[in-house]
Design a protein around this motif. Structure first.
Motif, PDB file in Angstrom:
ATOM      1  N   UNK A   1      63.944  40.537  36.722  1.00 51.20           N
ATOM      2  CA  UNK A   1      64.830  39.555  36.073  1.00 51.20           C
ATOM      3  C   UNK A   1      65.420  40.138  34.784  1.00 51.20           C
ATOM      4  N   UNK A   2      65.668  41.426  34.802  1.00 52.86           N
ATOM      5  CA  UNK A   2      66.144  42.171  33.628  1.00 52.86           C
ATOM      6  C   UNK A   2      67.017  41.376  32.664  1.00 52.86           C
ATOM      7  N   UNK A   3      68.192  40.948  33.199  1.00 55.75           N
ATOM      8  CA  UNK A   3      69.195  40.360  32.299  1.00 55.75           C
ATOM      9  C   UNK A   3      68.806  38.962  31.860  1.00 55.75           C
ATOM     10  N   UNK A   4      67.871  38.353  32.595  1.00 54.84           N
ATOM     11  CA  UNK A   4      67.646  36.918  32.369  1.00 54.84           C
ATOM     12  C   UNK A   4      66.589  36.605  31.323  1.00 54.84           C
ATOM     13  N   UNK A   5      65.583  37.480  31.199  1.00 54.43           N
ATOM     14  CA  UNK A   5      64.484  37.151  30.286  1.00 54.43           C
ATOM     15  C   UNK A   5      64.659  37.883  28.963  1.00 54.43           C
ATOM     16  N   UNK A   6      64.925  37.084  27.922  1.00 54.09           N
ATOM     17  CA  UNK A   6      65.108  37.655  26.585  1.00 54.09           C
ATOM     18  C   UNK A   6      63.770  37.606  25.841  1.00 54.09           C
TER      19      UNK A   6
ATOM     20  N   UNK B   1      60.531  44.920  27.584  1.00 51.73           N
ATOM     21  CA  UNK B   1      61.727  44.340  26.942  1.00 51.73           C
ATOM     22  C   UNK B   1      62.881  44.478  27.914  1.00 51.73           C
ATOM     23  N   UNK B   2      63.615  43.381  28.124  1.00 52.79           N
ATOM     24  CA  UNK B   2      64.727  43.365  29.082  1.00 52.79           C
ATOM     25  C   UNK B   2      64.343  43.972  30.433  1.00 52.79           C
ATOM     26  N   UNK B   3      63.159  43.645  30.883  1.00 53.92           N
ATOM     27  CA  UNK B   3      62.721  44.091  32.205  1.00 53.92           C
ATOM     28  C   UNK B   3      62.272  45.539  32.262  1.00 53.92           C
ATOM     29  N   UNK B   4      62.261  46.249  31.133  1.00 55.80           N
ATOM     30  CA  UNK B   4      61.829  47.651  31.130  1.00 55.80           C
ATOM     31  C   UNK B   4      60.494  47.770  30.405  1.00 55.80           C
ATOM     32  N   UNK B   5      59.598  48.592  30.955  1.00 54.95           N
ATOM     33  CA  UNK B   5      58.331  48.861  30.271  1.00 54.95           C
ATOM     34  C   UNK B   5      58.627  49.651  29.001  1.00 54.95           C
ATOM     35  N   UNK B   6      58.295  49.053  27.828  1.00 57.21           N
ATOM     36  CA  UNK B   6      58.600  49.714  26.558  1.00 57.21           C
ATOM     37  C   UNK B   6      57.412  50.554  26.106  1.00 57.21           C
ATOM     38  N   UNK B   7      56.225  49.960  26.105  1.00 60.31           N
ATOM     39  CA  UNK B   7      55.037  50.755  25.763  1.00 60.31           C
ATOM     40  C   UNK B   7      53.755  50.137  26.294  1.00 60.31           C
ATOM     41  N   UNK B   8      52.682  50.963  26.260  1.00 57.95           N
ATOM     42  CA  UNK B   8      51.362  50.544  26.700  1.00 57.95           C
ATOM     43  C   UNK B   8      50.415  50.708  25.523  1.00 57.95           C
ATOM     44  N   UNK B   9      49.601  49.651  25.264  1.00 59.45           N
ATOM     45  CA  UNK B   9      48.726  49.663  24.082  1.00 59.45           C
ATOM     46  C   UNK B   9      47.368  49.060  24.440  1.00 59.45           C
TER      47      UNK B   9
END
Lengths: 292, 292
Positions: B262-267, B114-122
């Motif tokens: 592309x942190x800020x660009x990909x929603x 989310x927003x270029x950050x790894x949120x979780x692994x499943x």
């Protein structure tokens, strides 16, 4: 000094008048002019609704590696079509060329390389194109210039009646076979920073003719390893206004640099067009931009 | 210390035994193992005669730019096929996948950004793959490892029972739309310098799974901007012998880095596989290497 200046302006005017006339020709008519050596210089603006192509002609033993190089690096080397061995009258994709053509005469001028060194420049290669040669046509960024003009984004070199400025860079191509440690060549058009998104969008549709820019801005020039924008390696002298930045596209002169960079490896003569002096194709710019 | 070492050797042996068994499975059987979360780690050596694929799943508004990015950069991002919007059961090219599959469950494990950050692994993304998502399958270099093995050039990580070491680099992709200033990710396999020509030749045929290496040697590592080979960014720990050099291939982890860059660009959430944990495809390596 005044005289030299007057002469340059007259030259520029005459070049622009000629180009205004050439802009309306059909591609086969313009090819005839080149065949008759009546036009021997750059082709920016010629047959304005049609696409144009770069040329590289290699001994057949390097063909597979070269095709691989193009497929791996489609931005600087968008391969359009190729000839059979030793046959400059035929290409393997008739979307690009239909009416009678001879790739040995229909470019305004040619470079001939031996062992990676430029040996001579001629207006035809009747004597050099051997039964062992394969010709490759590579997409050219002239093909999107008409659409830029139609959107009010006239490339500076067209206003000046010059060829587009072209630079060597330090950006590596992904290697293929004998083609190792090759670098991109780029063309440059200056634009206002606020016009860059529109310029990117328009040219992005032309995947077969280098597509959108690869870098822009003075920091882009630095990332490409271009030491001095005032000294292009090929093409015309640039003019960049204070409120503009340089914008860089992949360039079909890249295969020539590739050949020069493989000095010891490529035996036998290699033929190319001279920078900016392209072949006019029978495919329109409108059509080529719809090709994947 | 001895105990830890013993444990590691046992782990390594058990991993290698499992892989010897997985090597003989049909791709749909191995996908079932992943679907049931019975295999949740790397897939080097699984279904050894078949190709494997990387995954990136994007909100549909970024699909055109991403396709353009792949077409412009086919070495790190060889696009194989894509799904319709919101449909993980279908791809647009049945050469790659024919038998029942679900891209939300059939990879061993997934990353969610989310927003270029790894949120979780499943181990599945049943809840994350929305009606707005499009999935893209990207070629994977595991696909040429069987042929390297058959030619006596066994990749070191297979001998060690580990994932292939993977590194971020400073080499720029040619940009496309929102995807600007992205960089290559590479996989690394060590070889003796005298074996490099053979390794290049074998892998060059696999155009859809990264093809031949992009750099080799310690100078190649330097040109790629890899500061420390002992510290890969993803994948398994490398072992390079004194008489070997590192050899680098484009890697399908590149799209994940692109998303992070592309942190800020990909929603909206982006889904990918985890490094080395691939989808087994229904196409054989022998078949995929014949594709352009």
């Amino acid at each position: 000094m005044v005289r030299k200046c007057d002469y340059m302006i007259r030259e520029q005017m005459s070049q622009k008048l000629k180009m205004a006339e050439y802009a309306q020709l059909e591609p086969y008519q313009f090819r005839q002019l080149c065949r008759d050596a009546k036009h021997t210089s750059h082709t920016s603006g010629a047959c304005e609704k049609y696409a144009q192509a770069n040329l590289i002609v290699l001994p057949k033993e390097y063909a597979n590696d070269f095709i691989n190089l193009c497929l791996r690096n489609p931005v600087p080397c968008p391969l359009l079509c190729e000839t059979p061995v030793g046959d400059p009258f035929t290409v393997d994709d008739s979307r690009y060329l239909q009416k009678g053509f001879d790739l040995r005469t229909d470019f305004p001028s040619y470079n001939i390389y031996e062992n990676g060194e430029l040996r001579l420049t001629k207006t035809d290669v009747m004597d050099e194109w051997s039964s062992n040669h394969i010709g490759f046509l590579i997409g050219c960024s002239h093909s999107f210039e008409h659409e830029l003009c139609e959107n009010g984004l006239i490339p500076r070199h067209l206003t000046l009646g010059r060829g587009v400025p072209v630079y060597k860079t330090t950006k590596n191509l992904d290697p293929a076979g004998v083609f190792i440690n090759c670098t991109y060549v780029v063309s440059m058009r200056p634009y206002k920073p606020e016009d860059v998104p529109k310029v990117r969008k328009i040219t992005s549709r032309f995947r077969k003719t280098h597509g959108e820019p690869i870098h822009w801005g003075y920091d882009g020039a630095e990332r490409l390893g271009i030491p001095d924008l005032k000294r292009p390696d090929f093409g015309g002298q640039p003019v960049i206004h204070d409120n503009e930045i340089p914008v860089f596209w992949g360039c079909g002169v890249t295969p020539q640099l590739v050949v020069m960079q493989q000095k010891e490896k490529i035996r036998g003569p290699v033929i190319s067009h001279t920078t900016g002096a392209m072949l006019t194709l029978d495919i329109t710019s409108e059509h080529i931009k719809r090709l994947g």
